[in-house]
Design an enzyme around this catalytic site. Structure first.
Site, PDB file in Angstrom:
ATOM      1  N   GLU A   1       0.820  -1.212   0.000  1.00 37.92           N
ATOM      2  CA  GLU A   1       0.000   0.000   0.000  1.00 37.92           C
ATOM      3  C   GLU A   1       0.853   1.260   0.000  1.00 37.92           C
ATOM      4  OE1 GLU A   1      -3.010  -0.279  -0.688  1.00 37.92           O
ATOM      5  OE2 GLU A   1      -3.170  -2.438  -0.337  1.00 37.92           O
TER       6      GLU A   1
ATOM      7  N   HIS B   1       1.939   2.048  -3.421  1.00 38.87           N
ATOM      8  CA  HIS B   1       0.920   2.760  -4.199  1.00 38.87           C
ATOM      9  C   HIS B   1       1.048   4.265  -3.992  1.00 38.87           C
ATOM     10  CE1 HIS B   1      -1.432  -0.302  -6.136  1.00 38.87           C
ATOM     11  NE2 HIS B   1      -1.750  -0.916  -5.013  1.00 38.87           N
TER      12      HIS B   1
END
Length: 304
Positions: free
Chosen positions: A158, A161
């Site tokens: 994450e 990202h």
């Protein structure tokens, strides 16, 4: 990334529909819509003006959606934001520490907000309008059902990202898709309205614009989802660089185990990891999945 894609698409459709409804009402009652001029090309459409209008609405809608993405995620998921200066449990502080550690390793100048939401699903997502104003969030189910190495792999993914700026590039892509959605929906609506009596054309065109707007937006989400699946592989590589390939691969295998377990338990259970969440499965719905199949993700990661 699944949930942030879902939030972004939902917000985008709502924003775009609101903008188009407002514009249609304003131009109808003021008679100032320059994109429709009778006698132009036989259809009464000024294509140049309509394209400029579509660009403004399309990119305006996508950037408004981006600006709202973090706020929408917090409200829809009832996220508890973890402030490092507050009294946190050991588990909560460990999540914050992991996010900050990987963020520094990824070269982020500003630490993302960190949050937990109460759900039995095994999931995590990152969202936000910029690297400076991002949010990394994990579910309580993920923390309860995965070991520490798996949690590290998921969080590293994450953070990757965020570091990759995926939401901004997705916004630009969504802006292009929105532009075509607005352009084509208005042309289709005008054509449909020409099939009815003149006194009914306003009502038919107004309704047709909204219907085509939503329909084309849903079809356009196929393009956005395809891009999301491509970025998942890139985020897996980024997560492997941050946490180590073994931890990233272990996290994906753990996710696969929970996917299979949830599917066997109850295919319709809300806690199952379904198409728009952390894993992509299904036949036709695979086109709308934001994530590729976990087996493919594991295979690609191991081929590095």
């Amino acid at each position: 990334m699944g949930k942030r894609v879902l939030f972004f698409i939902i917000t985008n459709i709502l924003v775009m529909t609101t903008l188009v409804i407002a514009w249609t009402l304003i131009t109808t009652f003021t008679n100032i819509d320059p994109s429709i001029q009778d006698g132009s090309g036989g259809l009464g459409i000024n294509y140049t003006t309509l394209m400029i209008f579509s660009l403004l609405i399309g990119f305006g809608g996508s950037f408004i959606s981006l600006a709202l993405s973090r706020w929408m995620a917090k409200k829809m998921m009832k996220v508890k934001v973890l402030d490092p200066d507050d009294q946190l449990t050991r588990q909560e502080r460990a999540v914050v520490e992991k996010v900050h550690r990987f963020s520094r390793a990824a070269g982020l100048m500003h630490m993302p907000e960190v949050g937990i939401y109460q759900s039995a699903e095994v999931n995590a997502f990152a969202t936000g309008p910029s690297k400076k104003r991002s949010l990394v969030c994990v579910s309580a189910g993920l923390l309860q059902n995965m070991d520490d190495d798996s949690v590290e792999g998921v969080i590293a993914h994450e953070v990757a990202h965020v570091a990759n700026g995926d939401m901004v590039t997705m916004t630009l892509l969504q802006g292009v898709v929105n532009t075509f959605v607005v352009f084509l929906s208005r042309i289709a609506a005008i054509l449909v309205s020409r099939l009815v009596r003149s006194e009914m054309q306003f009502v038919v065109r107004f309704a047709a614009i909204i219907i085509f707007q939503i329909l084309f937006s849903i079809l356009g989400s196929i393009v956005v989802s395809a891009y999301s699946r491509h970025r998942e592989f890139h985020a897996d590589r980024g997560g492997a660089d941050l946490a180590g390939r073994d931890k990233m691969a272990h996290a994906l295998r753990s996710l696969k185990t929970h996917v299979n377990r949830a599917t066997v338990k109850d295919r319709t259970d809300d806690s199952a990891i379904q198409t728009m969440k952390i894993s992509g499965k299904g036949s036709m719905m695979k086109l709308f999945s934001s994530h590729p199949d976990l087996d493919e993700r594991i295979a690609r990661l191991e081929q590095r």
